[in-house]
Design an enzyme around this catalytic site. Structure first.
Site: not given
Ligand code: EPZ
Length: 417
Positions: A22-23, A92, A116, A121, A304, A396
């Protein structure tokens, strides 16, 4: 809303075929906007999020044939650079169209995603990254407006290796006919898969899988035929299921090289893990040992998989400690597991789990994708019946989960609500 009904206590034995990631597929679908040529993607999982992304791309004007495991995208004639709130708020990952739209139209208007269940996020790292590459950013009525500006700036240093920010910036840089460097980039296998797609389209992406990406973009990218990598989190979830139910599962197409941290911890908990090139076999015949886990960006232990391991530790032999460093509110499954007899105490980002001899089936409610998976796992090992409501969260990210589990002996059925 559909419900799962599970009668626990059955060891899972047999083979499960792992679907595409998915990701990985979501950013690759967004990246298809970068070219006006035909794009064909294979090994696409049949998931709600894939159909949501297809709906967004269609709204933007792309012609999509979404028939998983095959999906084709023709974005020759896009009619909008606006990603509307109605669509972005449902998923998202919709914000991943930001980089491609900015590259294609030199401007983009994307709704802020909103928070969420697992946290606020924000997308500040994405926006700071685009600014570092010269884009002008403004906020207006819940939307982010971006305008590309010519600039000699070519380097972005991410304060945190955000997966989404790395993907958005990599896609934007792939269409800039110059060299762009991303420092402290995320290293997930999904980043490498996107890099392979962009390279096949005519960009050059070096360093995928490391924290330094060097992207040499091309003003015109061509069509691509790409096969998505297997889903390492789906595979990890079923590996936990085999360990928890003291069964023996062969996970076909799983990539052990993408799952090292997870498989190493399962082995530490007492599972037998056999790794082949594109298959993983996991079996167990005893109560899992207690573990101490801290989630980290890849290649560390993945956030995850945190909820799934909490279910495992809920029946562990001793006291386990889980620290969640990536998201600020990712223990929503703990309260529901407690209702099944787990002994879990939470202190901020730390969960202490005192292993119970057994869990008891109960009616529980899913809250987010991986928390729902944790409840299914707990139901598989609990004594008696567990009903899980709001399984749309599961749909999802897990393709036909109940069918795959039933095929290896689980007593699980979906009740349509
Ligand atoms: C991706 O989300 C994945 N989703 C998530 O999987 C996964 O948990 C996450 O990466 C971490 O590995 C997809 O790929 C579609 P991040 P993403 O940006 O890109 C903070 C699942 O269950 N952050 O690495 O949103 C954020 O709040 C999902 O399949 C900021 O503060 O993750 C979080 O605490 C859930 N500002 C941390 O960084 C930003 O601009 C990691 O977020 C971006 C992120």
């Amino acid at each position: 809303m559909d419900t799962f009904v599970i009668d626990g206590g059955k060891p899972l034995r047999g083979k499960i075929t792992i679907s595409g990631s998915k990701n990985a597929v979501l950013p690759i679908m967004a990246a298809s906007l970068l070219t006006s040529d035909f794009v064909e993607i294979e090994n696409v999982p049949n998931l709600r999020d894939v159909h949501t992304m297809a709906k967004l791309l269609t709204w933007l004007g792309a012609k999509i044939d979404c028939a998983p495991p095959r999906l084709t995208i023709d974005s020759r004639r896009l009619r909008s650079f606006v990603a509307p709130y109605e669509l972005v708020r449902t998923m998202r990952a919709s914000i991943l169209v930001m980089g491609p739209l900015l590259a294609r139209f030199r401007k983009a208007r994307v709704s802020l995603p909103g928070g969420c269940a697992i946290g606020a996020r924000p997308i500040d790292l994405h926006l700071k990254g685009f600014q570092a590459l010269g884009a002008a950013i403004s906020l207006d009525a819940g939307y982010v407006e971006l305008a590309a500006k010519d600039t000699p700036k070519r380097i972005v240093r991410l304060p945190f290796p955000s997966v989404g920010a790395t993907e958005n910036l990599m896609m934007y840089a792939a269409a800039l006919p110059r060299q762009t460097t991303l420092l402290n980039a995320s290293r997930e296998p999904e980043i490498s898969d996107l890099a392979a797609f962009l390279t096949a389209a005519g960009a050059s992406v070096q360093g995928a899988g490391t924290s330094k990406l060097v992207v040499r973009g091309a003003a015109r990218l061509q069509g691509v035929k790409h096969r998505v990598v297997p889903d390492r989190i789906e595979a990890g979830t079923y590996a936990v299921a085999a360990t928890l139910t003291r069964g023996d599962l062969r996970l076909l197409h799983a990539r052990p090289d993408h799952m090292a941290a997870v498989l190493d911890r399962l082995a530490e908990a007492g599972a037998r893990v056999d790794r082949d090139v594109d298959e993983v076999r996991v079996s167990a015949d005893r109560r899992p040992r207690a573990l101490t886990l801290t989630t980290m960006p890849y290649p560390g232990f993945p956030t995850d998989m945190q909820a799934q391991f909490m279910s495992l530790m809920a029946v562990g032999d001793g006291t386990s400690v889980i620290t969640e460093t990536v998201f600020e509110n990712r223990f929503l499954h703990a309260a529901e597991l407690t209702r099944m007899g787990a002994d879990i105490s939470l202190e901020g980002r730390v969960a202490v789990i005192k292993g119970a001899r057994c869990l008891k089936g109960a009616p529980v409610t899913a809250s987010d994708l991986r928390a729902s998976a944790a409840l299914v796992l707990a139901g598989l090992v609990a004594e008696g019946k567990t009903t899980i409501s709001r399984v749309y969260h599961l749909d999802r990210g897990y393709e036909t989960m109940e069918k795959k589990l039933r095929s290896v002996g689980a007593a699980i059925r979906r009740k349509h609500g």
